[in-house]
Scaffold this active site. Structure first.
Site, PDB file in Angstrom:
ATOM      1  N   ASP A   1     -13.764 -48.714 -15.137  1.00 27.47           N
ATOM      2  CA  ASP A   1     -13.210 -47.438 -15.589  1.00 27.47           C
ATOM      3  C   ASP A   1     -12.118 -46.955 -14.646  1.00 27.47           C
ATOM      4  O   ASP A   1     -11.160 -46.318 -15.081  1.00 27.47           O
ATOM      5  CB  ASP A   1     -14.318 -46.378 -15.706  1.00 27.47           C
ATOM      6  CG  ASP A   1     -15.090 -46.561 -17.000  1.00 27.47           C
ATOM      7  OD1 ASP A   1     -14.447 -46.800 -18.030  1.00 27.47           O
ATOM      8  OD2 ASP A   1     -16.330 -46.495 -16.966  1.00 27.47           O
TER       9      ASP A   1
ATOM     10  N   HIS B  69     -17.383 -52.984 -22.757  1.00 25.34           N
ATOM     11  CA  HIS B  69     -18.833 -53.186 -22.624  1.00 25.34           C
ATOM     12  C   HIS B  69     -19.337 -54.346 -23.461  1.00 25.34           C
ATOM     13  O   HIS B  69     -20.374 -54.928 -23.150  1.00 25.34           O
ATOM     14  CB  HIS B  69     -19.572 -51.889 -22.925  1.00 25.34           C
ATOM     15  CG  HIS B  69     -19.348 -50.883 -21.848  1.00 25.34           C
ATOM     16  ND1 HIS B  69     -18.335 -49.961 -21.899  1.00 25.34           N
ATOM     17  CD2 HIS B  69     -19.967 -50.709 -20.657  1.00 25.34           C
ATOM     18  CE1 HIS B  69     -18.352 -49.254 -20.787  1.00 25.34           C
ATOM     19  NE2 HIS B  69     -19.323 -49.670 -20.022  1.00 25.34           N
TER      20      HIS B  69
ATOM     21  N   CYS C  16     -19.392 -52.218  -8.093  1.00 28.69           N
ATOM     22  CA  CYS C  16     -20.241 -52.750  -9.163  1.00 28.69           C
ATOM     23  C   CYS C  16     -19.445 -52.981 -10.451  1.00 28.69           C
ATOM     24  O   CYS C  16     -20.009 -53.318 -11.477  1.00 28.69           O
ATOM     25  CB  CYS C  16     -21.432 -51.828  -9.423  1.00 28.69           C
ATOM     26  SG  CYS C  16     -20.947 -50.204 -10.010  1.00 28.69           S
TER      27      CYS C  16
ATOM     28  N   GLU D 204     -15.422 -43.919 -10.321  1.00 34.70           N
ATOM     29  CA  GLU D 204     -14.783 -44.660 -11.412  1.00 34.70           C
ATOM     30  C   GLU D 204     -13.696 -43.849 -12.110  1.00 34.70           C
ATOM     31  O   GLU D 204     -13.196 -44.242 -13.154  1.00 34.70           O
ATOM     32  CB  GLU D 204     -15.823 -45.150 -12.430  1.00 34.70           C
ATOM     33  CG  GLU D 204     -16.729 -44.082 -12.974  1.00 34.70           C
ATOM     34  CD  GLU D 204     -17.790 -44.622 -13.928  1.00 34.70           C
ATOM     35  OE1 GLU D 204     -17.707 -45.780 -14.373  1.00 34.70           O
ATOM     36  OE2 GLU D 204     -18.714 -43.853 -14.249  1.00 34.70           O
TER      37      GLU D 204
END
Ligand code: PEP
Ligand code: MG
Length: 611
Positions: free
Chosen positions: A499, A226, A546, A475
């Site tokens: 993920d 992240h 995404c 994910e």
């Protein structure tokens, strides 16, 4: 903080552009390799090795709390040891002379947090003087550092000073780990500086001001963690996972961060600097050219329309999204709204932020993902308010993350759903659930969602006639492999390849040590993407990607070939992805995807994609 600060006298870096500041000839140019995470080239003075002395409030404790305080101390020692061992393990990739310079220092730190006089002294202070662990660490390291300075013997003053500073440094590391604030405020960041530090948390990255900061380089971190995502969102050139970085840099010296190639150059020569400046200009020109694509439609050469949306982490990104030509926000990562604050945002505060984003998108859709706490996304306010435990689980990525927390804390979930619903009267909104692994979670979430809708209607809130769709992230391998069943429960799928890759391959996405194993093109990951996509298409249900995979123009041929037509990515990637799409033909894509999906060797897949 590293030994370099001591040598530089902890002076703040001067914020002069590198052009005006002669490069000190004293140290030779040095190139370090890391993971390119955010493209562009930054040239500037190094900032960040310098860290202000720890500021702590002196606290007394009750005698009955002594054991708890010692346990906190032990946890901080264990964490510090883990960090130092990790730094040490990564030295192996450095040249031998650098290893010889740095390894003894790390050994000294490790020794100090072993069964040492320092640790014994801190423990004794907690038990005997009844002070908090932080207070005891400061008192003991100060006393020890002073004792080192006062020591008789042959060692010269500079040597004693260095050893005293090492004691203080280990104290600072312990305090950072005790206060769970591994990094600091960036208020003093000079204009145009390059931040160089050991590790940057996602919450720290969210505080960076891209208008002041030229670039970022860190020792630790992975391509799709992240922190990397945040740096890309801010458009700051960055290289993470640069082994030996903080030990090698000196505050104020010139550094070049090439976030496209993954190279960091310390003390560049005149020629290297000139070449880097040419590269900066070329990069800016390329961006200008890409900006011309903004108004062109995202359609393939044979006329198939593709939906390109942007991911959003903080509202400050909205202007970048507007410039990118994105047709909406395909993933609003709401966790950044909960970070860097003492109290959790209430319904009204959240509704205001969501509404402002929905209004700014002026009729384009906004997909808001409910809080995805867990993994490396630390949120202090959740700890402070007792919503999540103080100490992280042993294995947080596999613990109470995403939807699991929200279902256990319905109040937190309901507050956020209510805030999103209130914003939904301002424009088209979709709601996205993170970390789903089974249909039960979706059913339970939908029950809560419907309850919140009824409550808001009773309250007389203005809501859209049709409730916003409730979709799920795909994910986890569990979700991907039960996509057919999940498609009966969810209104849409958003495939989170970050993920999905991490959980499928058992590789931490934010860990530089295993970054070479983190491969979204591994056939196992691609097969899961294909399975989930086909399940959605069979049900005529909207499906998008995404994860970071969507921002790679080279993968569009494969993803379109798998049947995907909707993508959400960091705003800066939209023009490049659009350019790639406009040159493709759907039949070619389908043929290509069949060839790729026949392969079981990741190397062969990478070759096919590179062709
Ligand atoms: C993903 O996992 O791919 C994703 C988009 O979610 P995040 O990166 O926020 O975990
Ligand atoms: Mg995710």
């Amino acid at each position: 903080m590293s030994r370099t600060d001591e040598e530089a006298g902890d002076k703040p870096a001067e914020a002069k552009p590198a052009r005006d500041k002669p490069v000190p000839a004293a140290r030779p140019e040095r190139r370090l390799i890391g993971i390119p995470v955010s493209s562009g080239i930054a040239i500037g003075p190094v900032f960040g090795a310098a860290e202000p002395p720890a500021v702590i409030t002196r606290l007394k404790i009750h005698a009955e709390d002594t054991q708890a305080e010692v346990s906190r101390l032990d946890a901080a020692i264990a964490q510090s040891r883990k960090q130092l061992l990790k730094l040490k393990a990564r030295l192996a990739i450095l040249p031998e002379d650098s290893q010889a310079e740095i390894a003894p220092l790390l050994d000294a730190y490790l020794q100090m947090i072993g069964s040492s006089r320092l640790v014994r002294g801190v423990r004794r202070r907690v038990a005997e003087t009844l002070v908090s662990a932080e207070t005891a660490v400061v008192d003991e390291t100060d006393a020890l550092a002073e004792a080192v300075m006062a020591m008789p013997g042959d060692e010269d003053r500079a040597g004693r000073k260095r050893r005293a500073e090492e004691v203080r440094e280990i104290g600072r590391r312990l305090i950072r780990n005790l206060t769970r604030a591994p990094f600091r405020s960036f208020n003093a960041l000079p204009q145009g500086a390059v931040l160089a530090c050991e590790y940057l948390r996602p919450a720290d990255a969210a505080l960076l001001d891209p208008a002041r900061l030229a670039g970022v380089a860190t020792d630790d971190g992975g391509a799709d963690g992240h922190t990397a995502i945040m740096l890309r969102a801010l458009g700051v050139p960055a290289v993470l996972g640069v082994a030996g970085l903080t030990e090698a840099v000196r505050p104020g010296e010139t550094i070049i961060v090439d976030g496209t190639a993954g190279v960091v150059t310390l003390n560049p020569t005149r020629d290297t600097l000139a070449a880097a400046r040419r590269a900066v200009t070329a990069y800016a020109r390329e961006l200008q050219k890409l900006a011309l694509l903004r108004r062109l439609p995202a359609v393939t050469a044979d006329g198939e329309a593709v939906d390109l949306q942007a991911n959003l982490e903080i509202p400050a990104e909205l202007p970048l999204i507007a410039q990118s030509g994105a047709a909406g926000i395909g993933l609003f990562r709401s966790e950044f709204l909960f970070m860097n604050r003492e109290k959790l945002p209430d319904e009204a505060a959240q509704a205001e932020v969501y509404r402002s984003v929905v209004e700014a998108m002026a009729g384009d859709p906004v997909t808001i993902r409910v809080l995805d706490w867990g993994g490396e996304k630390e949120i202090e306010a959740l700890q402070a308010e007792g919503v999540v435990p103080e100490a992280a689980d042993l294995n947080p990525a596999l613990g109470i993350r995403g939807i699991r927390l929200l279902l256990r804390q319905p109040e937190l979930f309901e507050t956020q759903l209510a805030a999103i619903l209130r914003a939904a009267s301002a424009g088209p909104v979709r709601i996205l659930l993170p970390m789903v692994t089974n249909v039960g979670e979706v059913r339970q979430a939908r029950e809560i969602y419907e309850r919140v809708i009824r409550r808001l209607r009773r309250r007389g809130e203005r809501l859209p006639d049709k409730a916003p769709p409730l979709g799920i992230m795909i994910e986890t391998p569990g979700a991907a492999l039960s996509a057919d069943a999940l498609a009966l429960e969810a209104d849409f799928f958003a495939i989170g390849t970050n993920d999905l890759t991490m959980y499928t391959l058992a590789v931490d996405r934010g860990d530089s040590d295993v970054s070479s194993l983190y491969d979204p093109l591994h056939p196992a990951v691609l097969r899961l993407v294909q399975f989930a996509t086909e399940a959605a298409l069979r049900m005529r249900m909207p499906v998008s990607v995404c994860g970071e995979m969507a921002s790679n123009p080279k993968l569009m041929k494969l993803l379109l070939g798998l049947g995907l037509r909707s993508f959400s990515m960091n705003a800066s990637a939209v023009p490049r992805v659009k350019q790639a799409i406009r040159g493709l033909n759907i039949d070619d894509c389908a043929r290509f995807a069949r060839r790729v999906m026949e392969q079981s060797d990741p190397v062969r897949i990478a070759e096919l994609l590179a062709e």
